[in-house]
Design a protein around this motif. Structure first.
Motif, PDB file in Angstrom:
ATOM      1  N   PHE A 208       3.380  -5.465  11.718  1.00  0.00           N
ATOM      2  CA  PHE A 208       2.182  -5.909  11.003  1.00  0.00           C
ATOM      3  C   PHE A 208       0.988  -5.022  11.347  1.00  0.00           C
ATOM      4  O   PHE A 208       0.190  -4.648  10.491  1.00  0.00           O
ATOM      5  CB  PHE A 208       1.858  -7.363  11.356  1.00  0.00           C
ATOM      6  CG  PHE A 208       2.545  -8.368  10.476  1.00  0.00           C
ATOM      7  CD1 PHE A 208       2.501  -8.252   9.094  1.00  0.00           C
ATOM      8  CD2 PHE A 208       3.235  -9.441  11.028  1.00  0.00           C
ATOM      9  CE1 PHE A 208       3.137  -9.175   8.282  1.00  0.00           C
ATOM     10  CE2 PHE A 208       3.871 -10.373  10.229  1.00  0.00           C
ATOM     11  CZ  PHE A 208       3.814 -10.236   8.842  1.00  0.00           C
ATOM     12  N   GLY A 209       0.867  -4.666  12.630  1.00  0.00           N
ATOM     13  CA  GLY A 209      -0.261  -3.816  13.038  1.00  0.00           C
ATOM     14  C   GLY A 209      -0.177  -2.409  12.487  1.00  0.00           C
ATOM     15  O   GLY A 209      -1.195  -1.734  12.353  1.00  0.00           O
ATOM     16  N   ALA A 210       1.047  -1.933  12.168  1.00  0.00           N
ATOM     17  CA  ALA A 210       1.211  -0.567  11.656  1.00  0.00           C
ATOM     18  C   ALA A 210       0.988  -0.465  10.150  1.00  0.00           C
ATOM     19  O   ALA A 210       0.967   0.644   9.610  1.00  0.00           O
ATOM     20  CB  ALA A 210       2.620  -0.062  11.994  1.00  0.00           C
ATOM     21  N   LEU A 211       0.812  -1.592   9.455  1.00  0.00           N
ATOM     22  CA  LEU A 211       0.581  -1.524   8.008  1.00  0.00           C
ATOM     23  C   LEU A 211      -0.775  -0.879   7.718  1.00  0.00           C
ATOM     24  O   LEU A 211      -1.784  -1.240   8.335  1.00  0.00           O
ATOM     25  CB  LEU A 211       0.607  -2.935   7.404  1.00  0.00           C
ATOM     26  CG  LEU A 211       1.975  -3.635   7.355  1.00  0.00           C
ATOM     27  CD1 LEU A 211       1.806  -5.065   6.846  1.00  0.00           C
ATOM     28  CD2 LEU A 211       2.934  -2.870   6.467  1.00  0.00           C
ATOM     29  N   PRO A 212      -0.852   0.068   6.766  1.00  0.00           N
ATOM     30  CA  PRO A 212      -2.155   0.666   6.435  1.00  0.00           C
ATOM     31  C   PRO A 212      -3.040  -0.342   5.703  1.00  0.00           C
ATOM     32  O   PRO A 212      -2.535  -1.184   4.946  1.00  0.00           O
ATOM     33  CB  PRO A 212      -1.775   1.849   5.533  1.00  0.00           C
ATOM     34  CG  PRO A 212      -0.449   1.471   4.953  1.00  0.00           C
ATOM     35  CD  PRO A 212       0.265   0.653   6.001  1.00  0.00           C
ATOM     36  N   PRO A 213      -4.357  -0.286   5.918  1.00  0.00           N
ATOM     37  CA  PRO A 213      -5.244  -1.261   5.259  1.00  0.00           C
ATOM     38  C   PRO A 213      -5.201  -1.187   3.739  1.00  0.00           C
ATOM     39  O   PRO A 213      -5.402  -2.197   3.067  1.00  0.00           O
ATOM     40  CB  PRO A 213      -6.632  -0.874   5.807  1.00  0.00           C
ATOM     41  CG  PRO A 213      -6.362  -0.137   7.075  1.00  0.00           C
ATOM     42  CD  PRO A 213      -5.064   0.596   6.855  1.00  0.00           C
ATOM     43  N   ASP A 214      -4.949  -0.019   3.179  1.00  0.00           N
ATOM     44  CA  ASP A 214      -4.961   0.133   1.724  1.00  0.00           C
ATOM     45  C   ASP A 214      -3.572   0.442   1.186  1.00  0.00           C
ATOM     46  O   ASP A 214      -3.429   1.077   0.140  1.00  0.00           O
ATOM     47  CB  ASP A 214      -5.932   1.247   1.316  1.00  0.00           C
ATOM     48  CG  ASP A 214      -5.638   2.565   2.041  1.00  0.00           C
ATOM     49  OD1 ASP A 214      -4.809   2.545   2.968  1.00  0.00           O
ATOM     50  OD2 ASP A 214      -6.249   3.585   1.681  1.00  0.00           O
ATOM     51  N   GLY A 215      -2.515   0.009   1.873  1.00  0.00           N
ATOM     52  CA  GLY A 215      -1.154   0.274   1.450  1.00  0.00           C
ATOM     53  C   GLY A 215      -0.672  -0.692   0.380  1.00  0.00           C
ATOM     54  O   GLY A 215      -1.381  -1.623  -0.021  1.00  0.00           O
ATOM     55  N   PRO A 216       0.563  -0.501  -0.106  1.00  0.00           N
ATOM     56  CA  PRO A 216       1.117  -1.400  -1.133  1.00  0.00           C
ATOM     57  C   PRO A 216       1.316  -2.817  -0.616  1.00  0.00           C
ATOM     58  O   PRO A 216       1.222  -3.775  -1.379  1.00  0.00           O
ATOM     59  CB  PRO A 216       2.452  -0.741  -1.495  1.00  0.00           C
ATOM     60  CG  PRO A 216       2.797   0.112  -0.312  1.00  0.00           C
ATOM     61  CD  PRO A 216       1.496   0.579   0.248  1.00  0.00           C
ATOM     62  N   ILE A 217       1.605  -2.974   0.694  1.00  0.00           N
ATOM     63  CA  ILE A 217       1.701  -4.296   1.311  1.00  0.00           C
ATOM     64  C   ILE A 217       0.384  -4.564   2.033  1.00  0.00           C
ATOM     65  O   ILE A 217      -0.005  -3.811   2.925  1.00  0.00           O
ATOM     66  CB  ILE A 217       2.869  -4.362   2.301  1.00  0.00           C
ATOM     67  CG1 ILE A 217       4.192  -4.082   1.582  1.00  0.00           C
ATOM     68  CG2 ILE A 217       2.917  -5.726   2.985  1.00  0.00           C
ATOM     69  CD1 ILE A 217       5.386  -4.057   2.501  1.00  0.00           C
TER      70      ILE A 217
END
Length: 489
Positions: A208-217
């Motif tokens: 969850f912490g590795a998800l980019p702020p502006d990514g598809p998820i």
């Protein structure tokens, strides 16, 4: 002559020979090992054994090898991969455990060993000792420092949940969120008990912490790590070092909701906020939507009343100032007379100028000839043809214009009245009036403090406490700064 009973081979070595009446034929090593194995397994097919773990080793195949010892003896043990999933804790050297299994032999090395089917700590006291030992280790590293805890966002757009997808916990969280404030929920399904559960929980928190702020998820604004109640063995996944470190290092604020209110895990100390139950975690994550609407409605009504009172007072002040102004006829009398005088002079001047222009045109008309005009047009065309626009000149003009525009943008940003708020300053307002001095603040009594992230109300006290902050040392040649007092103290 009688033949000797002793025989030798061609190399002179003694050969064994059977004797009449001998009923004990020789056994092979494999036959003896098999008989010993059956005898030991029949006699010790199910035993419970207590001892201290020594030489714990996990093979690449997933099987585990160890030795159990006490003050007087030692026995080797093996635990197959299928039985490892039933252990609620991470075995390590020095733990006092009770194991259940069967004693067997290993013919390849002529030794006996116990095949372990289940393993438990020797009493809850031993498990608590392991808990306190790991807690002291992680606390010494600063993972439980209260100063590192971050506030939970008031209105998270996305909430990440790390729990089992089949348990009642996720249903309770979703139901509570729907009642209070419907939100977008992302579930990362994990095991919450058994082998591999700790690795899955740690991976989910880091994922969850590795998800980019502006990514598809969408990246969650807050995480809820949740599990239902159970014994200390059932909750041991959330005492594993890998899970605690993942929660402490999470870039997203974490709410720990493991077990019931009386249950405590190391994950609770590393999280930014501990919830007594998973349902309470959902309540802490979002406010009540109906209460927010009521509060906003009340603030809107107060704002309208304040605007109305401000407009009434402004009208009264304007009316009072209007009475003090002189009459328009008195102010505009001289200006009107001067305007009439200038208008008359303008008409005469235009008439005179027009007459002179007619004479000049008449004199010039005689000198105008088509050939002269055509020659002048031709010279203009030749001059225009010699002019070529250079891209370099245009690029220089554009670059200069960009620098001027950037300078104006920086100037506008520096003059923005809200910019100091982002650096920790606050604006003091009494209604729609800006408070500039302490005397105005005391007269107003109730004021509003505007910060970068919102506003809050405050009441001005006549007693001013001593400043707590240590004044910054003054530079050479400048007066010492006065420490700012805490308005909320």
């Amino acid at each position: 002559m009688e033949e000797s009973p002793v025989r030798f081979d061609a190399s002179g070595r003694l050969l064994a020979q059977e004797r009449e009446g001998d009923n004990l034929p020789p056994l092979s090593v494999t036959e003896l090992s098999s008989q010993l194995k059956r005898t030991v397994e029949d006699r010790f097919g199910h035993v419970r054994l207590r001892g201290e773990i020594s030489g714990w080793k996990r093979a690449a195949s997933g099987h585990a090898y160890l030795a159990l010892k006490d003050d007087g003896a030692l026995i080797d043990g093996v635990m197959w991969k299928g039985s490892m999933g039933r252990i609620a804790f991470a075995p390590e050297d020095g733990l006092d455990v009770i194991v259940t299994g069967k004693v067997t032999t290993y013919p390849g090395r002529s030794k006996y060993q116990i095949v372990i089917e289940s393993m438990e700590l020797a009493g809850e006291g031993a498990l608590m000792q392991l808990f306190e030992k790991l807690k002291a280790k992680l606390a010494a590293e600063g993972l439980f420092d209260p100063g590192k805890r971050r506030p939970i966002p008031m209105l998270p757009k996305v909430i990440g949940v790390v729990t089992s997808p089949t348990g009642a916990v996720i249903r309770d969280i979703l139901h509570r969120l729907a009642d209070r404030f419907p939100s977008h929920v992302l579930l990362w399904p994990v095991l919450v008990q058994g082998e591999g559960a700790a690795a899955q929980v740690a991976t989910a928190v880091r994922g969850f912490g590795a998800l980019p702020p502006d990514g598809p998820i969408p990246r969650p604004d807050v995480l809820i790590v949740a599990r239902g109640g159970g014994s200390i063995e059932d909750l041991w996944t959330f005492n594993e070092e890998s899970v605690v470190r993942a929660v402490a290092a999470s870039p997203i604020p974490v709410i720990s909701a493991v077990g019931h209110e009386t249950d405590t895990t190391l994950c609770d100390f590393a999280a930014d906020l501990r919830a007594p139950t998973p349902t309470a975690a959902a309540e802490m994550a979002v406010p009540v939507r109906a209460e927010l609407i009521a509060g906003v409605t009340e603030l809107d009504a107060r704002m309208r009343r304040c605007l109305a009172r401000g407009m009434e007072r402004s009208k009264e002040r304007l009316e009072a100032q209007r009475r003090l102004l002189p009459r328009p006829d008195v102010l505009l009398g001289q200006a009107r007379q001067r305007s009439d005088d200038l208008a008359e002079r303008l008409r005469r001047g235009l008439s005179h100028r027009l007459s002179g222009a007619r004479h000049e045109l008449a004199d010039a008309a005689g000198a105008l000839r088509p050939a002269l005009l055509e020659a002048q047009i031709e010279r203009g065309r030749n001059k225009l043809a010699g002019v070529r626009l250079s891209p370099i000149l245009l690029e220089r003009r554009l670059a200069e214009a960009r620098r001027q525009l950037d300078g104006l943008a920086r100037l506008a940003q520096s003059l923005n009245p809200d910019a100091p708020l982002k650096r920790g300053f606050a604006r003091v307002m009494a209604g729609d009036r800006l408070i500039r001095t302490a005397r105005e603040a005391r007269v107003a009594g109730a004021v509003t403090l505007k910060f970068a992230d919102g506003e809050t109300a405050a009441t001005i006290s006549e007693t001013v406490p001593e400043p707590r902050a240590t004044p910054r040392p003054a530079r050479k040649g400048q007066p010492a700064p006065i420490g700012q007092i805490d308005l909320f103290d």
